[in-house]
Design a protein around this motif. Structure first.
Motif, mmCIF file in Angstrom:
data_model
loop_
_atom_site.group_PDB
_atom_site.id
_atom_site.type_symbol
_atom_site.label_atom_id
_atom_site.label_comp_id
_atom_site.label_asym_id
_atom_site.label_seq_id
_atom_site.Cartn_x
_atom_site.Cartn_y
_atom_site.Cartn_z
ATOM 1 N N GLN A 1 0.831 -1.207 0.000
ATOM 2 C CA GLN A 1 0.000 0.000 0.000
ATOM 3 C C GLN A 1 0.868 1.260 0.000
ATOM 4 N N HIS A 2 0.410 2.251 -0.711
ATOM 5 C CA HIS A 2 1.154 3.478 -0.984
ATOM 6 C C HIS A 2 1.695 4.137 0.289
ATOM 7 N N HIS A 3 0.836 4.318 1.293
ATOM 8 C CA HIS A 3 1.262 5.054 2.484
ATOM 9 C C HIS A 3 2.121 4.201 3.400
ATOM 10 N N ALA A 4 1.897 2.896 3.372
ATOM 11 C CA ALA A 4 2.817 2.009 4.081
ATOM 12 C C ALA A 4 4.206 2.106 3.462
ATOM 13 N N ALA A 5 4.265 2.207 2.137
ATOM 14 C CA ALA A 5 5.561 2.357 1.463
ATOM 15 C C ALA A 5 6.243 3.659 1.880
ATOM 16 N N HIS A 6 5.459 4.732 2.037
ATOM 17 C CA HIS A 6 6.025 5.989 2.545
ATOM 18 C C HIS A 6 6.744 5.758 3.875
ATOM 19 N N ILE A 7 6.088 5.042 4.780
ATOM 20 C CA ILE A 7 6.651 4.849 6.119
ATOM 21 C C ILE A 7 7.811 3.859 6.082
ATOM 22 N N PHE A 8 7.705 2.792 5.308
ATOM 23 C CA PHE A 8 8.837 1.870 5.148
ATOM 24 C C PHE A 8 10.061 2.629 4.633
ATOM 25 N N SER A 9 9.825 3.608 3.771
ATOM 26 C CA SER A 9 10.922 4.375 3.198
ATOM 27 C C SER A 9 11.656 5.190 4.252
ATOM 28 N N VAL A 10 10.915 5.967 5.038
ATOM 29 C CA VAL A 10 11.579 6.829 6.019
ATOM 30 C C VAL A 10 12.228 5.996 7.115
ATOM 31 N N LEU A 11 11.664 4.848 7.449
ATOM 32 C CA LEU A 11 12.304 3.956 8.410
ATOM 33 C C LEU A 11 13.609 3.407 7.850
ATOM 34 N N ALA A 12 13.602 3.032 6.572
ATOM 35 C CA ALA A 12 14.819 2.496 5.947
ATOM 36 C C ALA A 12 15.918 3.548 5.904
ATOM 37 N N GLU A 13 15.556 4.785 5.537
ATOM 38 C CA GLU A 13 16.550 5.865 5.487
ATOM 39 C C GLU A 13 17.250 6.059 6.815
ATOM 40 N N ASN A 14 16.485 5.896 7.902
ATOM 41 C CA ASN A 14 17.019 6.135 9.237
ATOM 42 C C ASN A 14 17.541 4.870 9.897
ATOM 43 N N LYS A 15 17.615 3.769 9.125
ATOM 44 C CA LYS A 15 18.098 2.482 9.630
ATOM 45 C C LYS A 15 17.348 2.063 10.892
ATOM 46 N N PHE A 16 16.059 2.375 10.919
ATOM 47 C CA PHE A 16 15.223 2.005 12.057
ATOM 48 C C PHE A 16 14.705 0.591 11.854
ATOM 49 N N THR A 17 14.777 -0.212 12.899
ATOM 50 C CA THR A 17 14.306 -1.595 12.830
ATOM 51 C C THR A 17 13.315 -1.840 13.954
ATOM 52 N N GLY A 18 12.142 -2.317 13.602
ATOM 53 C CA GLY A 18 11.137 -2.623 14.614
ATOM 54 C C GLY A 18 9.807 -1.983 14.305
ATOM 55 N N THR A 19 9.084 -1.602 15.363
ATOM 56 C CA THR A 19 7.733 -1.070 15.223
ATOM 57 C C THR A 19 7.721 0.430 15.478
#
Length: 778
Positions: free
Chosen positions: A500-518
């Motif tokens: 889903q489009h907005h989930a992809a938005h959030i997966f993106s910013v988490l990946a950029e910040n090397k965030f892992t988890g919830t």
């Protein structure tokens, strides 16, 4: 005294080819009196050094401490080797290519100070030569066919070096040693001036002089640059006003602000109030377009950037630009400022080659300044602004100077392709712990852009030497990217995943910040296909980027879009639709849109009552459009985001009050009642409140409402990290005030750093999802 000899091998990966790395290693080897070799390979730079303990220690220190200005090391391995008897010197070996390279492709870099000095010296053989470069500057990505980055694998392969250039190229102590685009006017590319029908008028420096004269006379030029063509004209005075209006008419680009290139930083300061951080960005080696606050006394044409206080400024970044501005400044009495906008018709990709430009741009430009160095990869200018609260850059468009620099991920995983969204498209290939997001491609709404998309989809995996193991697309079934993903998956026999489009938005910013988890994620934008088949755009999500579970915790209130897609282009429809939802069908104060759209407005309630072509949306972007239209600022949009830009620009910043934006619990998700927020705007408008005050209270009300929504979700879930993404974050007000409001609630806020928050980040989010899916299912 006899010293015990040792030998070591270093393997260096990162941005270490085409940046003067081997001559750097050669120099520090000579300085430290060690012997050995250095070579470029597909795995990186291989260095073998031999000497005693002290000389090797000195070499190791310099290898870290004295890196070339453009080099970026991502890994360095070291191992002991057997001593080579009788070795007397340090040598540079020929490049070696093989499968599976680990080298980073260097982005294009602005002309360095040393090369500018060469060009300004009448005694120098590169005086005013428009293709001057060295290992510290010049084209990289846009002229590269494959890795390792050597001349034979660039578009310079067809220009044999003259004796002087060859001497420089082969001398490890010369700054042009293995500068792959190295050339001069004896052996290199040249420029010429052409009529729109292709007839050559003159060439060399005279072509640039004549171009400058035509620009000073108010003409429009198509100028071949680094990653494609620009359309260029005056930006100042009455002639500039007329030239811009002509350009807008020809290009069919009416309201969207146009970027300018200025001769130097002093000229930039004359047209904008530039902060220290903005100046550093304007002067950076990437030379992006930087959005700066325009000075009230700037002599810019009014039609340059209607409806906004900001102007997009960039400095010359190629030798050709520098020579052009030298002569333009001599030919005009105006400030040396030129419109420098993408060489294309609206919605098409930037023109690349000479024949293509003459065919596609002949009705737009009066003259063409061409050259014969082929551009292999089309890349538009990057657009950034400086975040007021952090001083860090925020991307609007990530392209020249930055692409294809990778985003480094938290872990290593198989290669994945994220095909990106429909609008502001990029695509993303991953390799181990690196994610390579392409340059801005554009809106996938015509065949020209789709062809460009296919070019990059073929080029990037070839140059990265990756084999994709999964492909991820948006949930929207009719997107061209969705169809591409299905065909790609079938062709390569790999899994095809939807996200889903907005989930992809959030997966993106988490990946950029090397965030892992919830984490919680707040995605605010214009349009995204929801998991319930509705149009989403103002979503609070809970996302776990390890288990890949995500669910929707909250959203903005639904508002109607009477006329469907038409309402996006005519936002007065959305305003009237929300008022109808509130039971308001008439007003003592005439609605602002009735003069222009009275007939359509009279018919609109029938669509609403019968629910004909009137989808509902939780879109935050459409809410901005509705308020802007209701206040009479923008009834029809000529470019994406126009209504929101005009609304933000209208704010009275002295106002500190905010409208109420209450939370409402509903059966499915928590709801932010933005309909009530709109109603307060309308009531104040009816009472005659100033538009600036209404706009300000709307912006602050939305910020407070979103912060309250996130705080409530954090308290019920126990999650205190919130990720922000979506095009609405490009609003100067929302992008600055919302993170502060969330932080004041005790939340840990993470934002985009290397990518834009708009849909240009979607492909990274898709790729991050896909690589984790492969890890989970391995």
């Amino acid at each position: 005294m006899t010293h015990t000899l040792y030998r070591k091998r270093y393997i260096i990966t990162g941005q270490v080819q085409g940046v003067g790395f081997r001559p750097f290693v050669y120099r520090i080897a000579l300085d430290n009196k060690v012997t050995g070799t250095v070579s470029n390979t597909s795995d990186g730079v291989f260095i073998e050094v031999q000497g005693d303990e002290a000389t090797l220690a000195g070499f190791a220190f310099d290898l870290v401490d004295k890196l070339p200005p453009l080099a970026e090391v991502t890994s360095k391995t070291e191992e002991e080797l057997s001593v080579v008897d009788g070795e007397k010197e340090f040598t540079i070996l020929a490049s070696e290519g093989k499968e599976g390279n680990r080298v980073l492709i260097s982005a294009d870099v602005a002309t360095c100070a040393d090369c500018l000095r060469d060009m300004s010296d009448p005694e120098n053989r590169r005086y005013e030569y428009p293709f001057t470069n060295c290992t510290n500057c010049g084209p990289r990505y846009t002229i590269t066919r494959s890795i390792p980055y050597d001349r034979a694998k660039t578009s310079m392969s067809c220009f044999p070096l003259c004796p002087d250039c060859k001497t420089e190229y082969e001398d490890p102590l010369d700054r042009r040693f293995h500068a792959q685009p190295n050339a001069c006017d004896v052996c290199g590319p040249y420029v010429w001036l052409s009529e729109p029908d292709g007839v050559e008028l003159c060439r060399g420096t005279e072509a640039i002089v004549q171009t400058a004269q035509r620009l000073a006379d108010g003409k429009i030029a198509a100028v071949k640059g680094l990653g494609g063509f620009h359309l260029v004209c005056m930006a100042t005075g009455s002639q500039g006003q007329q030239a811009i209006e002509t350009l807008r008419t020809r290009k069919n680009r009416w309201g969207k602000p146009l970027a300018v290139m200025v001769k130097d930083i002093e000229t930039a300061r004359a047209i904008a109030d530039i902060s220290t951080d903005e100046e550093a960005l304007v002067l950076s080696k990437e030379r992006p377009i930087v959005l700066c606050k325009q000075r009230s006394d700037a002599p810019l044409a009014a039609s340059l950037n209607p409806g906004t206080q900001y102007v997009g400024i960039m400095l010359p970044y190629t030798p050709l630009h520098h020579v052009l501005f030298k002569y333009y400044a001599q030919k005009t009495s105006q400030l040396p400022v030129l419109v420098m906008t993408s060489g294309n018709m609206s919605s098409e990709p930037i023109a690349l080659g000479n024949r293509e430009a003459l065919k596609r741009l002949h009705s737009l430009a009066d003259i063409f300044l061409l050259h014969n160095r082929d551009i292999l990869v089309r890349v538009d200018d990057s657009v950034v602004r400086v975040q007021q609260d952090t001083g860090k850059p925020q991307f609007f468009r990530r392209a020249r100077g930055f692409a294809p620099r990778p985003v480094f991920m938290a872990d290593t995983a198989p290669s994945v392709l994220g095909v990106g969204p429909e609008l502001k498209n990029t695509l993303c290939f991953t390799r181990d712990n690196e994610a390579f997001v392409s340059q801005h491609i554009g809106d996938m709404q015509n065949l020209e852009v789709y062809s460009f998309y296919e070019e990059i989809a073929e080029f990037l995996p070839q140059i990265l030497e990756v084999s994709v193991e999964a492909v991820v697309h948006d949930l929207h079934p009719d997107y061209m990217t969705t169809r591409f993903a299905r065909e790609y998956g079938k062709e390569h026999d790999i899994p095809v995943l939807g996200l889903q489009h907005h989930a992809a938005h959030i997966f993106s910013v988490l990946a950029e910040n090397k965030f892992t988890g919830t984490a919680l994620g707040l995605a605010l934008d214009g349009t995204g296909y929801g998991e319930d088949g509705m149009i989403w755009g103002g979503e609070l999500l809970q996302v776990d980027n390890v288990s890949l579970e995500h669910n929707r915790l909250g959203r903005l209130a639904h508002i109607p879009l009477p006329g469907g897609e038409t309402a996006i282009h005519e936002p007065w429809r959305i305003a009237q639709g929300i008022l109808w939802k509130l039971g308001i069908t008439a007003s003592d104060k005439q609605w602002t849109w009735l003069d222009e759209f009275s007939q359509q407005s009279e018919f609109l309630p029938q669509l609403l009552v019968r629910n004909i072509n009137t989808p509902l949306t939780s879109s935050c972007g459409r809410l901005f459009d509705a308020v802007s239209a209701m206040l009479g600022l923008c009834h029809t949009v000529t470019y994406e985001g126009e209504a929101a830009i005009l609304l933000e620009d209208a704010q009275d910043l002295s106002i500190t009050d905010a409208y109420d934006c209450p939370l409402v619990e509903s059966d499915d998700v928590l709801q932010l009642d933005t309909v009530q927020l709109f109603l307060q705007c309308y009531q104040d408008w009816e009472r005659g409140e100033a538009v600036g005050a209404i706009s300000r209270k709307f912006h602050l009300g939305l910020v407070q409402g979103c912060a309250a929504l996130a705080e409530y979700a954090a308290s019920t879930t126990g999650i205190d990290t919130i990720a922000l993404s979506g095009g609405v974050l490009q609003s100067f007000t929302i992008g600055t005030e919302l993170p502060k409001a969330l932080a004041a609630k005790g939340l840990n806020v993470i934002q985009h750093i290397q990518l834009p928050p708009n849909d240009g980040c979607i492909s990274l989010g898709q790729a991050a999802y896909g690589r984790q899916w492969l890890l989970n299912n391995s």
